[in-house]
Scaffold this motif. Structure first.
Motif, PDB file in Angstrom:
ATOM      1  N   MET A  31       0.857  -1.182   0.000  1.00 24.34           N
ATOM      2  CA  MET A  31       0.000   0.000   0.000  1.00 24.34           C
ATOM      3  C   MET A  31       0.893   1.232   0.000  1.00 24.34           C
ATOM      4  SD  MET A  31      -2.546  -1.210   3.108  1.00 24.34           S
ATOM      5  CE  MET A  31      -1.159  -1.599   4.198  1.00 24.34           C
ATOM      6  N   GLU A  32       0.362   2.351  -0.461  1.00 20.97           N
ATOM      7  CA  GLU A  32       1.098   3.610  -0.412  1.00 20.97           C
ATOM      8  C   GLU A  32       0.112   4.770  -0.295  1.00 20.97           C
ATOM      9  OE1 GLU A  32       3.030   5.157  -3.935  1.00 20.97           O
ATOM     10  OE2 GLU A  32       1.938   3.766  -5.223  1.00 20.97           O
ATOM     11  N   PRO A  33       0.587   5.947   0.087  1.00 19.74           N
ATOM     12  CA  PRO A  33      -0.315   7.098   0.168  1.00 19.74           C
ATOM     13  C   PRO A  33      -0.587   7.670  -1.208  1.00 19.74           C
ATOM     14  CG  PRO A  33       1.902   7.764   0.745  1.00 19.74           C
ATOM     15  CD  PRO A  33       1.943   6.274   0.567  1.00 19.74           C
ATOM     16  N   PRO A  34      -1.795   8.154  -1.450  1.00 18.04           N
ATOM     17  CA  PRO A  34      -2.042   8.928  -2.664  1.00 18.04           C
ATOM     18  C   PRO A  34      -1.415  10.313  -2.499  1.00 18.04           C
ATOM     19  CG  PRO A  34      -3.983   8.962  -1.277  1.00 18.04           C
ATOM     20  CD  PRO A  34      -2.992   8.065  -0.593  1.00 18.04           C
ATOM     21  N   PRO A  35      -1.343  11.123  -3.558  1.00 18.41           N
ATOM     22  CA  PRO A  35      -0.819  12.488  -3.407  1.00 18.41           C
ATOM     23  C   PRO A  35      -1.568  13.250  -2.312  1.00 18.41           C
ATOM     24  CG  PRO A  35      -0.998  11.918  -5.724  1.00 18.41           C
ATOM     25  CD  PRO A  35      -1.656  10.797  -4.967  1.00 18.41           C
ATOM     26  N   TYR A  36      -0.805  13.969  -1.516  1.00 25.79           N
ATOM     27  CA  TYR A  36      -1.360  14.670  -0.349  1.00 25.79           C
ATOM     28  C   TYR A  36      -0.937  16.132  -0.410  1.00 25.79           C
ATOM     29  CZ  TYR A  36      -2.029  15.960   4.574  1.00 25.79           C
ATOM     30  OH  TYR A  36      -2.407  16.574   5.749  1.00 25.79           O
ATOM     31  N   ASP A  37      -1.891  17.017  -0.228  1.00 23.43           N
ATOM     32  CA  ASP A  37      -1.608  18.449  -0.286  1.00 23.43           C
ATOM     33  C   ASP A  37      -0.907  18.892   0.990  1.00 23.43           C
ATOM     34  OD1 ASP A  37      -1.480  21.152  -0.683  1.00 23.43           O
ATOM     35  OD2 ASP A  37      -3.605  21.409  -1.175  1.00 23.43           O
ATOM     36  N   GLY A  38       0.379  19.181   0.876  1.00 26.96           N
ATOM     37  CA  GLY A  38       1.170  19.563   2.036  1.00 26.96           C
ATOM     38  C   GLY A  38       0.707  20.837   2.714  1.00 26.96           C
ATOM     39  N   LYS A  39      -0.075  21.661   2.013  1.00 25.45           N
ATOM     40  CA  LYS A  39      -0.543  22.894   2.637  1.00 25.45           C
ATOM     41  C   LYS A  39      -1.475  22.623   3.813  1.00 25.45           C
ATOM     42  CE  LYS A  39       0.008  26.129  -1.210  1.00 25.45           C
ATOM     43  NZ  LYS A  39      -0.646  27.120  -2.097  1.00 25.45           N
ATOM     44  N   ARG A  42      -0.706  24.029  -5.640  1.00 27.79           N
ATOM     45  CA  ARG A  42      -0.821  22.992  -4.622  1.00 27.79           C
ATOM     46  C   ARG A  42       0.550  22.375  -4.352  1.00 27.79           C
ATOM     47  NH1 ARG A  42      -5.150  18.690  -6.086  1.00 27.79           N
ATOM     48  NH2 ARG A  42      -5.140  18.315  -3.824  1.00 27.79           N
ATOM     49  N   ARG A  43       0.811  22.029  -3.111  1.00 30.84           N
ATOM     50  CA  ARG A  43       2.063  21.382  -2.732  1.00 30.84           C
ATOM     51  C   ARG A  43       1.808  19.883  -2.578  1.00 30.84           C
ATOM     52  NH1 ARG A  43       6.083  24.146  -0.175  1.00 30.84           N
ATOM     53  NH2 ARG A  43       7.119  22.103  -0.233  1.00 30.84           N
ATOM     54  N   LEU A  44       1.640  19.205  -3.689  1.00 27.26           N
ATOM     55  CA  LEU A  44       1.304  17.794  -3.631  1.00 27.26           C
ATOM     56  C   LEU A  44       2.531  16.970  -3.256  1.00 27.26           C
ATOM     57  CD1 LEU A  44      -1.127  17.125  -6.618  1.00 27.26           C
ATOM     58  CD2 LEU A  44      -1.648  17.472  -4.195  1.00 27.26           C
ATOM     59  N   LEU A  45       2.384  16.197  -2.196  1.00 26.29           N
ATOM     60  CA  LEU A  45       3.442  15.317  -1.716  1.00 26.29           C
ATOM     61  C   LEU A  45       3.089  13.881  -2.075  1.00 26.29           C
ATOM     62  CD1 LEU A  45       3.738  16.800   1.902  1.00 26.29           C
ATOM     63  CD2 LEU A  45       4.941  17.563  -0.159  1.00 26.29           C
ATOM     64  N   THR A  46       4.110  13.086  -2.337  1.00 28.31           N
ATOM     65  CA  THR A  46       3.904  11.665  -2.611  1.00 28.31           C
ATOM     66  C   THR A  46       4.954  10.853  -1.862  1.00 28.31           C
ATOM     67  OG1 THR A  46       5.251  11.872  -4.617  1.00 28.31           O
ATOM     68  CG2 THR A  46       2.858  11.992  -4.890  1.00 28.31           C
ATOM     69  N   ASN A  47       4.885   9.546  -2.033  1.00 31.51           N
ATOM     70  CA  ASN A  47       5.887   8.629  -1.478  1.00 31.51           C
ATOM     71  C   ASN A  47       5.972   8.749   0.045  1.00 31.51           C
ATOM     72  OD1 ASN A  47       7.571  10.162  -4.089  1.00 31.51           O
ATOM     73  ND2 ASN A  47       6.594   8.200  -4.407  1.00 31.51           N
ATOM     74  N   GLY A  48       7.160   8.577   0.590  1.00 29.80           N
ATOM     75  CA  GLY A  48       7.326   8.609   2.036  1.00 29.80           C
ATOM     76  C   GLY A  48       6.974   9.945   2.658  1.00 29.80           C
ATOM     77  N   VAL A  92       0.787  11.247 -14.764  1.00 29.79           N
ATOM     78  CA  VAL A  92       1.709  11.816 -13.780  1.00 29.79           C
ATOM     79  C   VAL A  92       2.143  13.222 -14.197  1.00 29.79           C
ATOM     80  CG1 VAL A  92       4.031  11.596 -12.809  1.00 29.79           C
ATOM     81  CG2 VAL A  92       2.538   9.595 -12.943  1.00 29.79           C
ATOM     82  N   GLN A  93       2.442  13.398 -15.467  1.00 32.81           N
ATOM     83  CA  GLN A  93       2.859  14.715 -15.943  1.00 32.81           C
ATOM     84  C   GLN A  93       1.726  15.728 -15.824  1.00 32.81           C
ATOM     85  OE1 GLN A  93       6.119  15.701 -17.031  1.00 32.81           O
ATOM     86  NE2 GLN A  93       5.032  17.576 -16.515  1.00 32.81           N
ATOM     87  N   ALA A  94       0.508  15.300 -16.152  1.00 33.75           N
ATOM     88  CA  ALA A  94      -0.640  16.202 -16.030  1.00 33.75           C
ATOM     89  C   ALA A  94      -0.866  16.597 -14.577  1.00 33.75           C
ATOM     90  CB  ALA A  94      -1.888  15.519 -16.593  1.00 33.75           C
ATOM     91  N   ARG A  95      -0.772  15.628 -13.670  1.00 36.77           N
ATOM     92  CA  ARG A  95      -0.922  15.902 -12.242  1.00 36.77           C
ATOM     93  C   ARG A  95       0.135  16.908 -11.773  1.00 36.77           C
ATOM     94  NH1 ARG A  95       0.538  10.914  -9.593  1.00 36.77           N
ATOM     95  NH2 ARG A  95      -1.515  10.107 -10.148  1.00 36.77           N
ATOM     96  N   THR A  96       1.354  16.718 -12.217  1.00 35.63           N
ATOM     97  CA  THR A  96       2.457  17.607 -11.824  1.00 35.63           C
ATOM     98  C   THR A  96       2.214  19.015 -12.330  1.00 35.63           C
ATOM     99  OG1 THR A  96       3.984  15.731 -11.893  1.00 35.63           O
ATOM    100  CG2 THR A  96       4.941  17.944 -11.946  1.00 35.63           C
ATOM    101  N   THR A  97       1.799  19.124 -13.586  1.00 35.39           N
ATOM    102  CA  THR A  97       1.562  20.444 -14.194  1.00 35.39           C
ATOM    103  C   THR A  97       0.406  21.163 -13.513  1.00 35.39           C
ATOM    104  OG1 THR A  97       2.399  19.639 -16.320  1.00 35.39           O
ATOM    105  CG2 THR A  97       1.046  21.632 -16.347  1.00 35.39           C
ATOM    106  N   ILE A  98      -0.685  20.443 -13.277  1.00 32.37           N
ATOM    107  CA  ILE A  98      -1.853  21.051 -12.637  1.00 32.37           C
ATOM    108  C   ILE A  98      -1.502  21.531 -11.235  1.00 32.37           C
ATOM    109  CG2 ILE A  98      -4.156  20.565 -11.722  1.00 32.37           C
ATOM    110  CD1 ILE A  98      -4.533  18.671 -14.153  1.00 32.37           C
ATOM    111  N   ALA A  99      -0.717  20.733 -10.511  1.00 30.24           N
ATOM    112  CA  ALA A  99      -0.325  21.135  -9.157  1.00 30.24           C
ATOM    113  C   ALA A  99       0.480  22.426  -9.184  1.00 30.24           C
ATOM    114  CB  ALA A  99       0.481  20.017  -8.501  1.00 30.24           C
ATOM    115  N   LYS A 100       1.371  22.558 -10.166  1.00 26.88           N
ATOM    116  CA  LYS A 100       2.180  23.778 -10.261  1.00 26.88           C
ATOM    117  C   LYS A 100       1.317  24.982 -10.606  1.00 26.88           C
ATOM    118  CE  LYS A 100       6.542  21.564 -11.586  1.00 26.88           C
ATOM    119  NZ  LYS A 100       7.543  21.368 -12.665  1.00 26.88           N
TER     120      LYS A 100
END
Length: 556
Positions: free
Chosen positions: A138-146, A203-209, A191-199
């Motif tokens: 299991m892993e976390p989905p993208p999380y808004d660090g704000k 949004r400060r989207l965090l992933t992984n650990g 993934v690229q679309a998610r990254t671009t939209i966040a910028k």
């Protein structure tokens, strides 16, 4: 004479990674007060730096989605892969890991920590009895660090920060093959679309650990768990044979902190303690020079527990992650061993391992082989076809090997295998004979010598666009290339011996009252094997949960 305490809590976690945070949350949930101590200025430890994946057999997400598994299958898998490694992985500890792992998952999701399955991320020994080809991670989905507010600046940045993409760990398997299959292309595009939209949206989207730790930090802060950074543990406080607290140094001041119910050590291993690694490394001799572990992995709490008579085991072991020279910078060459058209050889030119197996398995094989032929470092050899198929940096530049890598000799190149061997110091006759043998079977997608490409795990990390076998292919086209492969690691995984309640044991098997431990500073329940993506993070978190619950139930 009673101790004069500067602060008092029910449970004190030494270390702010997954184990320490879960322990504090569990203590708080049981009605206690909790403090998390972190000697560095950032929270999260090795967990934040990791992929943030959590491996638990028969976990609630699998159950909810109808993915077949059972506790008994998990136990069977432990027996088949780990075997008998002594007190670190007793039947009781294994069963506690599986059953309490499911309970911990429900506990965290109940606190608002979101997790999603990693479908297709197979167990690392998926072909063994009890193994899962579908995967148990299991892993976390993208999380808004704000959402963290001021705490965001206190969370250790993770691996996605170096990649520059808002990418989940399970997505990375496909992103690297964006040009090799339609499925991988679509995942990379997402993934690229998610990254671009966040910028664009700020949004400060965090992933992984980082996303995993951020969610637990948010849960802790919301529940009045105290989180201290810059607080270095120095010693345990012992009264009448019981650990009753810790001594720390914060802002230059020495403080005594009471732990009425227990201290949970979750401070990582000793990857960056050269003296300890030289003392305990055994036949797998390293001093930490190739380690990518958390800089705080210096073994302070292990040494303090040893002074109390704590038992230890597996101190020579680590979570090996073989990779190329760090001078290459960000690159994808560490994935070469999983791909067709590449093999690992020793100085005699011979293969000695299934290159596509668990990174821990490959690292251990390097040390074992080095006893008879130089394999530390080993060499990864690939051909021109491999060079054309893949991006060698994390970019869209498929097939381009940076000129500076070649100019500096970090990657060697020659028109023939014989010439390549001469440049690398490999036996030329041995290398040409090995490649000839490899090719004779690889053209059919086979590896009768080491079984590469036979397991679901080998397949899941291989090239989805390569015909016959995703991880097996011949080296037939010059020029040829090679780079050195070093037995790097992401942390040690031996240390204090604990029981099924997380209590630290003495040499005679008796628990040290008031002292618990989990994570890379302990002899792990998975022994000398890495069972699936996120096994070490899961172990740290589950035994943090077990330890705190036992401490709170046991009384002061």
């Amino acid at each position: 004479m009673s101790t004069h305490w500067d602060h008092s809590y029910d449970v004190v976690s030494v270390g702010s990674g997954g184990g320490g945070l879960v322990a504090a949350l569990a203590a708080r949930d049981a009605g206690g007060t909790a403090l998390v101590l972190e000697k560095r200025d950032l929270l999260g430890g090795s967990t934040a730096m990791s992929g943030g994946v959590v491996w638990i057999p028969n976990n609630p997400l699998m159950q909810d989605e109808g993915v077949p598994d059972s506790d008994e299958a998990g136990m069977q898998y432990f027996e088949a892969t780990v075997g008998d490694v002594g007190p670190a992985s007793t039947v009781e500890r294994r069963r506690a890991f599986i059953t309490e792992g499911a309970a911990m998952t429900r506990f965290l999701t109940g606190l608002g920590v979101r997790l999603v399955r990693c479908p297709g991320y197979s167990d690392y020994y998926s072909d063994q009895p009890g193994g899962s080809a579908e995967g148990r991670s299991m892993e976390p989905p993208p999380y808004d660090g704000k959402q963290l507010g001021p705490w965001l600046a206190k969370v250790q940045p993770g691996m996605a920060a170096g990649i520059g993409l808002v990418v989940k760990t399970n997505e990375l398997r496909d992103v690297q093959y964006f040009n090799r299959s339609l499925r991988s292309f679509l995942i990379a595009a997402r993934v690229q679309a998610r990254t671009t939209i966040a910028k664009v949206t700020g949004r400060r989207l965090l992933t992984n650990g980082t996303a995993l730790v951020a969610q637990m930090v948010k849960a802790a802060a919301d529940r009045d768990v105290e989180l201290w950074t810059g607080a270095a543990f120095t010693e345990f406080v012992v009264e009448d044979g019981r650990v009753t607290g810790v001594e720390v140094v914060k802002d230059g001041a020495r403080l005594l902190i009471e732990a009425r119910r227990g201290v949970v050590v979750a401070a990582g291993g000793f990857a960056h303690n050269k003296a300890l690694r030289e003392r305990y490394s055994g036949d797998q001799k390293v001093t930490g020079e190739w380690s990518f572990a958390n800089p705080g992995d210096t073994g302070d709490a292990i040494e303090a527990a040893l002074r109390l008579g704590a038992a230890t085991d597996l101190l020579d072991e680590a979570w090996w992650l073989p990779g190329p020279s760090p001078l290459l910078g960000v690159n994808t060459l560490n994935a070469a061993r999983n791909r067709p058209g590449a093999i690992i050889v020793d100085a005699s030119g011979s293969r000695f391992v299934n290159e596509s197996n668990s990174y821990v398995e490959v690292g251990k094989a390097m040390f074992a082989r080095d006893k008879t032929a130089r394999a530390v470092p080993a060499w990864v050899v690939f051909d021109e076809g491999y060079r054309r198929r893949y991006a060698h940096r994390r970019s869209l530049n498929v097939g381009k090997i940076p000129a500076e890598w070649l100019a500096k000799g970090l990657v060697k190149k020659a028109d023939t295998l014989e010439d390549l061997a001469g440049i690398c110091g490999i036996d030329a006759a041995g290398l040409t004979a090995q490649v000839k043998r490899w090719n004779s079977y690889a053209e059919k997608g086979e590896d009768p010598d080491y079984g590469r490409g036979r397991s679901a795990y080998n397949d899941c990390l291989g090239d989805p666009g390569y015909r016959i076998n995703p991880s097996v292919g011949p080296l037939t086209e010059g020029p040829y290339y090679a780079f050195e492969l070093f037995p790097a690691d992401v942390g040690t995984c031996g240390g204090l011996v604990g029981d099924e309640h997380g209590r630290v044991l003495r040499e005679d098997g008796a628990p040290i009252p008031g002292l618990y431990a989990t994570g890379n500073g302990t002899a792990t329940v998975t022994g000398r094997h890495y069972l699936g993506a996120g096994a070490s993070i899961a172990y740290s978190m589950v035994y943090g949960y077990i330890s705190a619950r036992h401490a709170m139930a046991s009384g002061s």
